[in-house]
Design an enzyme around this catalytic site. Sequence first.
Site, PDB file in Angstrom:
ATOM      1  N   SER A  61       3.941   1.375 -15.936  1.00 62.85           N
ATOM      2  CA  SER A  61       4.589   2.651 -16.198  1.00 62.85           C
ATOM      3  C   SER A  61       3.585   3.790 -16.161  1.00 62.85           C
ATOM      4  O   SER A  61       2.410   3.606 -16.444  1.00 62.85           O
ATOM      5  CB  SER A  61       5.262   2.608 -17.574  1.00 62.85           C
ATOM      6  OG  SER A  61       5.872   3.840 -17.830  1.00 62.85           O
ATOM      7  N   HIS A 106      11.766  -0.182 -22.359  1.00 62.93           N
ATOM      8  CA  HIS A 106      10.994   1.069 -22.333  1.00 62.93           C
ATOM      9  C   HIS A 106      11.757   2.144 -21.559  1.00 62.93           C
ATOM     10  O   HIS A 106      11.894   3.279 -22.013  1.00 62.93           O
ATOM     11  CB  HIS A 106       9.629   0.796 -21.683  1.00 62.93           C
ATOM     12  CG  HIS A 106       8.938   2.016 -21.169  1.00 62.93           C
ATOM     13  ND1 HIS A 106       9.279   2.601 -19.966  1.00 62.93           N
ATOM     14  CD2 HIS A 106       7.953   2.774 -21.679  1.00 62.93           C
ATOM     15  CE1 HIS A 106       8.524   3.660 -19.775  1.00 62.93           C
ATOM     16  NE2 HIS A 106       7.711   3.793 -20.793  1.00 62.93           N
ATOM     17  N   ASN A 107      12.255   1.790 -20.404  1.00 63.76           N
ATOM     18  CA  ASN A 107      12.984   2.783 -19.603  1.00 63.76           C
ATOM     19  C   ASN A 107      14.261   3.232 -20.306  1.00 63.76           C
ATOM     20  O   ASN A 107      14.618   4.407 -20.257  1.00 63.76           O
ATOM     21  CB  ASN A 107      13.335   2.213 -18.227  1.00 63.76           C
ATOM     22  CG  ASN A 107      12.125   2.142 -17.315  1.00 63.76           C
ATOM     23  OD1 ASN A 107      10.994   2.105 -17.785  1.00 63.76           O
ATOM     24  ND2 ASN A 107      12.341   2.108 -16.033  1.00 63.76           N
ATOM     25  N   LEU A 115       0.806  -1.223   0.000  1.00 65.01           N
ATOM     26  CA  LEU A 115       0.000   0.000   0.000  1.00 65.01           C
ATOM     27  C   LEU A 115       0.842   1.277   0.000  1.00 65.01           C
ATOM     28  O   LEU A 115       0.494   2.261   0.638  1.00 65.01           O
ATOM     29  CB  LEU A 115      -0.968  -0.013   1.190  1.00 65.01           C
ATOM     30  CG  LEU A 115      -2.040  -1.106   1.105  1.00 65.01           C
ATOM     31  CD1 LEU A 115      -2.993  -1.034   2.304  1.00 65.01           C
ATOM     32  CD2 LEU A 115      -2.844  -0.988  -0.188  1.00 65.01           C
ATOM     33  N   LYS A 119       9.556  -3.670 -20.163  1.00 68.86           N
ATOM     34  CA  LYS A 119       9.534  -2.475 -19.312  1.00 68.86           C
ATOM     35  C   LYS A 119      10.959  -1.907 -19.180  1.00 68.86           C
ATOM     36  O   LYS A 119      11.165  -0.685 -19.202  1.00 68.86           O
ATOM     37  CB  LYS A 119       8.960  -2.826 -17.932  1.00 68.86           C
ATOM     38  CG  LYS A 119       9.076  -1.726 -16.880  1.00 68.86           C
ATOM     39  CD  LYS A 119       8.246  -0.507 -17.282  1.00 68.86           C
ATOM     40  CE  LYS A 119       8.171   0.632 -16.298  1.00 68.86           C
ATOM     41  NZ  LYS A 119       9.127   0.830 -15.286  1.00 68.86           N
ATOM     42  N   GLU A 147      13.368   5.618 -22.896  1.00 70.56           N
ATOM     43  CA  GLU A 147      13.049   6.893 -22.237  1.00 70.56           C
ATOM     44  C   GLU A 147      14.347   7.697 -22.004  1.00 70.56           C
ATOM     45  O   GLU A 147      14.392   8.901 -22.268  1.00 70.56           O
ATOM     46  CB  GLU A 147      12.354   6.576 -20.915  1.00 70.56           C
ATOM     47  CG  GLU A 147      11.959   7.748 -20.070  1.00 70.56           C
ATOM     48  CD  GLU A 147      11.297   7.267 -18.766  1.00 70.56           C
ATOM     49  OE1 GLU A 147      10.405   6.402 -18.822  1.00 70.56           O
ATOM     50  OE2 GLU A 147      11.713   7.743 -17.696  1.00 70.56           O
TER      51      GLU A 147
HETATM   52  P1  2AM Z   1       5.543  -1.653   4.446  1.00 73.01           P
HETATM   53  O1  2AM Z   1       4.487  -0.588   4.349  1.00 73.01           O
HETATM   54  O2  2AM Z   1       5.223  -2.692   5.466  1.00 73.01           O
HETATM   55  O3  2AM Z   1       6.935  -1.081   4.611  1.00 73.01           O
HETATM   56  C1  2AM Z   1       6.801  -0.144  -0.829  1.00 73.01           C
HETATM   57  O4  2AM Z   1       7.897   0.001  -0.016  1.00 73.01           O
HETATM   58  C2  2AM Z   1       5.940  -1.294  -0.360  1.00 73.01           C
HETATM   59  O5  2AM Z   1       6.736  -2.491  -0.265  1.00 73.01           O
HETATM   60  C3  2AM Z   1       5.301  -1.090   0.994  1.00 73.01           C
HETATM   61  O6  2AM Z   1       4.002  -1.607   0.927  1.00 73.01           O
HETATM   62  C4  2AM Z   1       6.188  -1.912   1.917  1.00 73.01           C
HETATM   63  O7  2AM Z   1       5.534  -2.419   3.049  1.00 73.01           O
HETATM   64  C5  2AM Z   1       6.562  -3.060   1.023  1.00 73.01           C
HETATM   65  N1  2AM Z   1       7.815  -3.702   1.413  1.00 73.01           N
HETATM   66  C6  2AM Z   1       9.075  -3.197   1.329  1.00 73.01           C
HETATM   67  N2  2AM Z   1       9.974  -4.097   1.768  1.00 73.01           N
HETATM   68  C7  2AM Z   1       9.265  -5.177   2.164  1.00 73.01           C
HETATM   69  C8  2AM Z   1       9.625  -6.443   2.702  1.00 73.01           C
HETATM   70  N3  2AM Z   1      10.920  -6.780   2.897  1.00 73.01           N
HETATM   71  N4  2AM Z   1       8.643  -7.316   2.957  1.00 73.01           N
HETATM   72  C9  2AM Z   1       7.358  -6.992   2.735  1.00 73.01           C
HETATM   73  N5  2AM Z   1       6.957  -5.816   2.239  1.00 73.01           N
HETATM   74  C10 2AM Z   1       7.885  -4.914   1.939  1.00 73.01           C
END
Ligand code: 2AM
Length: 484
Positions: free
Chosen positions: A131, A189-190, A13, A186, A193
Amino acid sequence: MVEAVADIGLIGLAVMGQNLILNMNDHGFVVCAYNRTTSKVDSFLENEAKGTNIVGAHSVEELCAKLKRPRKVMLLVKAGSAVDAFIDQLLPFLEKGDIIIDGGNSHFPDSIRRTKELEEKGILFVGSGVSGGEEGARFGPSLMPGGNPAAWESIKPIFQSIAAKAPDGAACCDWVGETGAGHYVKMVHNGIEYGDMQLITEVYQIMLEGLGLTHDEMAEVFAEWNKGELDSFLIEITRDILKYKDTDGEPLVTKIRDTAGQKGTGKWTGIDSLDRGIPVTLIGEAVYSRCLSSLKDERTRASKILKGPSPKFSGDKKAFIAQLGQALYAAKIVSYAQGYMLMRQAAKDYDWKLNNAGIALMWRGGCIIRSAFLGKIRDAYNNNPELENLLFDSFFADATAKAQDAWRNVVAQAVVMGIPTPALSTALNFYDGLRHEMLPANLLQAQRDYFGAHTYERLDAPGKWVHTNWTGRGGNVSASTYDA
Ligand code: 2AM
C-alpha cells in the site's frame, strides 16, 4: 553458466514494480528485473535503472538462474490469471525452499489457494499487501506479507528495509499471518480507508451546509485537527484540497462532480463481512454512500420532489466544530474496532494467528490510512494480544466515553438539519447496540417462531429450543427441518 548475483527477482515492470525495484536497489539489494514484454526490461535498464546495480533477464529461466538461493521472486503483475501463469512458468526453474511473493492486488482466497498448492511442491508462497501507491513503492510502502511462515526469515531483511518507517523508526512491515492473511488484511485496510474518507466527507458537508463555513475556514479546522488525536494523512490532504483554488480563485473541490468511483476492495470487505456475520456497518455505509453518490441523475430529480428541513445551524459554531472533531474521532474508533472484529473472525475461520499489533504498525506509515491513532491501536494489542474488542481497551473505552456527548449531538443536529451522516450515525448505532446487553431480538425470535415455528431459546434455559403455539391454532410442530 549464469552467475547467481541477485538477492531477489521482480517480475512486472509497470510503475509499482519499477519503483519497488529502485527502492530495493537504494537499500543495497541487487534486483533482477523481468517483464512479459521484454522490451520493457531493456528500456528500464537504459533509463530509470541506469547507473544502479539492477540487472535484467529476458526469460523466466534466465531470471531464476541469476538469483541467489533460496530464490526469491516477487510478482507485481495484474491480479488473477497472470499470477497463476507466472507461477506455472517459474516452477520448472525453482527448487524446494525457493520463495514466490505476490505483491499485486490479489483477492485473498487466491492467496490461500496458492500457498497451499505451492506448499505441496515445496515452494514457499507469500501474498503481500502493498500500500502507498507509486510514491510509497518508491520511498517506503506499507507491506503486509502473509502466506507460508517459513518464507519470512528470508524476505524480512528486504521487506523491512524498503518499507515505510513509523515516526519511532519501526518498519511498517511485519509478518501478518498464514496463507491469505496478508491480502486479507490489505483488503480490510482498503475498506477502512473507504470508511475514513466517508467520515471526513460527512463532516465536510455539515460544515459546508449546516455551518456555512468557507473552504478556507474549513481548511483551518482540518489543519487544527491534524495537530491532535486526528493527526493523519487523510486529514492533512483534506486540509490541502480545501485550500486549493481553481484558476478563477474558487475552491477547486466545489467544481468536481459529486459521484464517487470505486475499484471494489471496499465492496469485497463489505461482502466478506456479510459472509462472516460480522457487523462492519461503517464500511458498508461507506460503500453504499459511494453507490448513492453515483445516482446523480436520480438525486437531481429527487432534490426537486422530496422535501426536507433547512440545513441551517443555529447555535455556538465554535463549540459545534469541536464536537464535530470528537464525533469524527469516536466514529473512527468504531470503524477500526469493526475492522478488527472482522479480522478476528477471519483468523478463527482460517486458523490464522494474526499479528494484531503488527497490523496497526503496518498501517501506521506508508499507506493512505496512516495516522497517529494507529500507534494507540498497536499499544492496545501489545498490552493485550487477546483483546476481544478494541473498544474494550481502556484507552479507547475512555476516548469513546469522553467523545460520546459530542458525537450524539452531532448526529442529532445533522438529523434535524436533514444532512446525511450514514457513517457517523451507523457508528453510533453500532456503539449503542454493542453496549446493550439486551437487544430486541427477543421479539424478533418470537416473530420468527410465530410465523415460521423456527423455535427460540429461553433465557432461563440456555441451549433449550422451544416452540410456542402463539395463536392456539395450528400444531405444536417446530420448523427445525424446513425454512419458511
Ligand atoms: P506487460 O508489460 O507485458 O503488459 C501491469 O499490467 C503488469 O502486469 C505489466 O508488467 C504487465 O506486463 C503484466 N501483465 C498483465 N497481464 C499479464 C499477463 N496476462 N501475463 C503476464 N503479465 C501480465
